[in-house]
Every structure is written in structure tokens, then in C-alpha cells.
Design a protein around this motif. Sequence first.
Motif, PDB file in Angstrom:
ATOM      1  N   LEU A  50       0.823  -1.210   0.000  1.00 45.07           N
ATOM      2  CA  LEU A  50       0.000   0.000   0.000  1.00 45.07           C
ATOM      3  C   LEU A  50       0.854   1.256   0.000  1.00 45.07           C
ATOM      4  O   LEU A  50       0.529   2.239  -0.683  1.00 45.07           O
ATOM      5  CB  LEU A  50      -0.932  -0.009   1.212  1.00 45.07           C
ATOM      6  CG  LEU A  50      -2.120  -0.980   1.125  1.00 45.07           C
ATOM      7  CD1 LEU A  50      -2.860  -1.039   2.448  1.00 45.07           C
ATOM      8  CD2 LEU A  50      -3.063  -0.575  -0.002  1.00 45.07           C
ATOM      9  N   LEU A  51       1.942   1.237   0.742  1.00 50.80           N
ATOM     10  CA  LEU A  51       2.839   2.393   0.724  1.00 50.80           C
ATOM     11  C   LEU A  51       3.461   2.573  -0.655  1.00 50.80           C
ATOM     12  O   LEU A  51       3.643   3.702  -1.129  1.00 50.80           O
ATOM     13  CB  LEU A  51       3.925   2.226   1.786  1.00 50.80           C
ATOM     14  CG  LEU A  51       3.491   2.493   3.236  1.00 50.80           C
ATOM     15  CD1 LEU A  51       4.599   2.103   4.209  1.00 50.80           C
ATOM     16  CD2 LEU A  51       3.127   3.955   3.417  1.00 50.80           C
ATOM     17  N   ARG A  52       3.804   1.464  -1.303  1.00 47.84           N
ATOM     18  CA  ARG A  52       4.319   1.557  -2.670  1.00 47.84           C
ATOM     19  C   ARG A  52       3.255   2.118  -3.606  1.00 47.84           C
ATOM     20  O   ARG A  52       3.562   2.906  -4.514  1.00 47.84           O
ATOM     21  CB  ARG A  52       4.742   0.167  -3.165  1.00 47.84           C
ATOM     22  CG  ARG A  52       5.710  -0.584  -2.283  1.00 47.84           C
ATOM     23  CD  ARG A  52       7.068   0.040  -2.227  1.00 47.84           C
ATOM     24  NE  ARG A  52       8.031  -0.846  -1.580  1.00 47.84           N
ATOM     25  CZ  ARG A  52       9.208  -0.479  -1.104  1.00 47.84           C
ATOM     26  NH1 ARG A  52       9.576   0.797  -1.215  1.00 47.84           N
ATOM     27  NH2 ARG A  52      10.022  -1.338  -0.539  1.00 47.84           N
ATOM     28  N   LEU A  53       1.994   1.715  -3.385  1.00 47.82           N
ATOM     29  CA  LEU A  53       0.911   2.220  -4.221  1.00 47.82           C
ATOM     30  C   LEU A  53       0.729   3.718  -4.022  1.00 47.82           C
ATOM     31  O   LEU A  53       0.500   4.464  -4.980  1.00 47.82           O
ATOM     32  CB  LEU A  53      -0.379   1.464  -3.882  1.00 47.82           C
ATOM     33  CG  LEU A  53      -1.610   1.804  -4.736  1.00 47.82           C
ATOM     34  CD1 LEU A  53      -1.337   1.470  -6.199  1.00 47.82           C
ATOM     35  CD2 LEU A  53      -2.828   1.025  -4.242  1.00 47.82           C
ATOM     36  N   VAL A  54       0.842   4.174  -2.775  1.00 47.01           N
ATOM     37  CA  VAL A  54       0.773   5.609  -2.509  1.00 47.01           C
ATOM     38  C   VAL A  54       1.902   6.336  -3.225  1.00 47.01           C
ATOM     39  O   VAL A  54       1.713   7.423  -3.797  1.00 47.01           O
ATOM     40  CB  VAL A  54       0.823   5.882  -0.989  1.00 47.01           C
ATOM     41  CG1 VAL A  54       0.946   7.382  -0.718  1.00 47.01           C
ATOM     42  CG2 VAL A  54      -0.417   5.327  -0.305  1.00 47.01           C
ATOM     43  N   ALA A  55       3.098   5.736  -3.225  1.00 43.37           N
ATOM     44  CA  ALA A  55       4.239   6.342  -3.914  1.00 43.37           C
ATOM     45  C   ALA A  55       3.971   6.461  -5.413  1.00 43.37           C
ATOM     46  O   ALA A  55       4.314   7.475  -6.045  1.00 43.37           O
ATOM     47  CB  ALA A  55       5.496   5.511  -3.658  1.00 43.37           C
ATOM     48  N   VAL A  56       3.347   5.445  -5.985  1.00 42.47           N
ATOM     49  CA  VAL A  56       3.009   5.510  -7.413  1.00 42.47           C
ATOM     50  C   VAL A  56       2.017   6.633  -7.672  1.00 42.47           C
ATOM     51  O   VAL A  56       2.127   7.377  -8.665  1.00 42.47           O
ATOM     52  CB  VAL A  56       2.450   4.150  -7.876  1.00 42.47           C
ATOM     53  CG1 VAL A  56       1.907   4.254  -9.303  1.00 42.47           C
ATOM     54  CG2 VAL A  56       3.524   3.077  -7.812  1.00 42.47           C
ATOM     55  N   ALA A  57       1.032   6.781  -6.783  1.00 45.97           N
ATOM     56  CA  ALA A  57       0.061   7.875  -6.938  1.00 45.97           C
ATOM     57  C   ALA A  57       0.755   9.225  -6.842  1.00 45.97           C
ATOM     58  O   ALA A  57       0.434  10.162  -7.597  1.00 45.97           O
ATOM     59  CB  ALA A  57      -1.033   7.744  -5.872  1.00 45.97           C
TER      60      ALA A  57
END
Length: 260
Positions: A50-57
Motif C-alpha cells: 500500500l505504501l508503494r501504491l501511494v508512492a506511485v500515486a
Amino acid sequence: MQGIAALQPYVIAAFLLWAALMKLLSRRMRSQAGRTALARLFGPARAVPLLRLVAVAELAVAGVLLAPPSSPWDGTAAAVLSTGFLAYLAYSARAVPDSSCGCLGAHGRPVEWRSFARAGLLLALSVLAVTAGPYPIEPLAVVIAAAEVLALLALSPELDRHWLTPSRQLLVRLTRPLAVREPELIPLETSLRLLYRSPAYCTAAAHLSSDIQDFWDEDGLRYASYAARGRTAVFSIPLYGGAPADVRVALVEEPALRVM
């Protein structure tokens, strides 16, 4: 005002790029992700993805902000992301008060008021960025943008160890707030503790035949006299910031006067 708005996408994009890279490149992300509120909300196993997904966003919004031509939707996307940050921080502070937000990678600082202020500032800049356009950049706008960058850095608790802690240590060294300024306010016991640890006292101790007989202060030094088998041992002890090695001793013949 239009020139100031024109620079907001760059300020926001720079911060989002930095935050995203810290999440994606941090070597400690996997070990620290369990301390974030995401681990409490979605489970420890999902915290890192999820943190990686936030980084992508964050990378996506930063790319939109930097890609020409400028559009009101760019600032809107940044505002939505900032609003999400605020909502997440509110949940973290309420549900897991001692958790970190994971905003800047694997740093373990808990959520505090500066975290909210930083997200609020990003939201304000995002709203201003909605009006951004191909306006000329004025010197005042550049100064304001630099101040905004500094404010974002100052509102990042994760960076305290890089600037705030060293600044406080330097201030303490320069001002010495615990130092006693008046000699008469320095307890005799403080000077004696320094004296008893000094090489000078260890050398002269075998000749001493009394406890301290007299002491006085002069020129930043405290003098202490002891009887020493028909003579007087006079020690000079620094009053301010001295070390045991700075203590000196002189053996003088009777009568004992204030002689060094």
C-alpha cells in the motif's frame, strides 16, 4: 498573484517526487511499515504494497503537475491527494497515536501537529495551483516559492535529525544555558568534585593533613587551601568549564596567605 500560482505545481511536484522516492527506495521500508497506521487498518502484510501504491500515486500526480500544458485538473488532483493525506493522518492520530505516517519512507516519527500542518499547506498550495497557467514568473514569486519549500521541510518531523537537532546542540554550546555566571553561585561542592578527580590533588594528597581550610574566587579561578605538614597546599580550580587536568597546586610555607 498569477505568477505565484504558476510556481505552485513545481513546489508540490518536488515534494511529491521526494516523498515517493523515499517510499520506493528506502531499504528499511519493510521493517518500518508495520509501525504505520496502514498496518493497523489493512494488516501488516499489506502495509508495504500500500505504501508503494501511494508512492506511485504521488509520482503520477507529480508527473501531471510537471507536464505541459498546465490545467486546472492538475491542481485538483493534487488537492484530492492532499485531502487524502489529511484524512489518513486524522485516522492515524486517533486509532494508533504512536504510529508513524510513513509519509517520507521508513522514518519512524509518530504523527504530530507538524504532519497535519504540512498536509494542510500542501492542500492550500494545491488549491492555488488550480489557477496556475502560463504566467510570467516574477522575482517575488520565486522568493515565496522558496519560502514554501523551506516551510515544507521545517514541517517534516522526519528531517529533525538533519537540521533541528544539530541546531539545538549548537545553540546549547553557544549559550550554555546551564552554566552559572556568578562565581558566588557556584557551590563549593562542585569545585571540590573537580578537585578530587584532578592529577594535582592525587599527587599532593599524601602531604595533606587537613580538610579544606579556606577558599576564595579570583580571575575565573577558585582557590582552596589545605594544611600540608607545616606548609599550605593551595589549589587553583577553574570555575567555568574546566577539566581535572586544569587544576594546579602550589605548596607554600607558613603563614598561609593567598599565594598561588
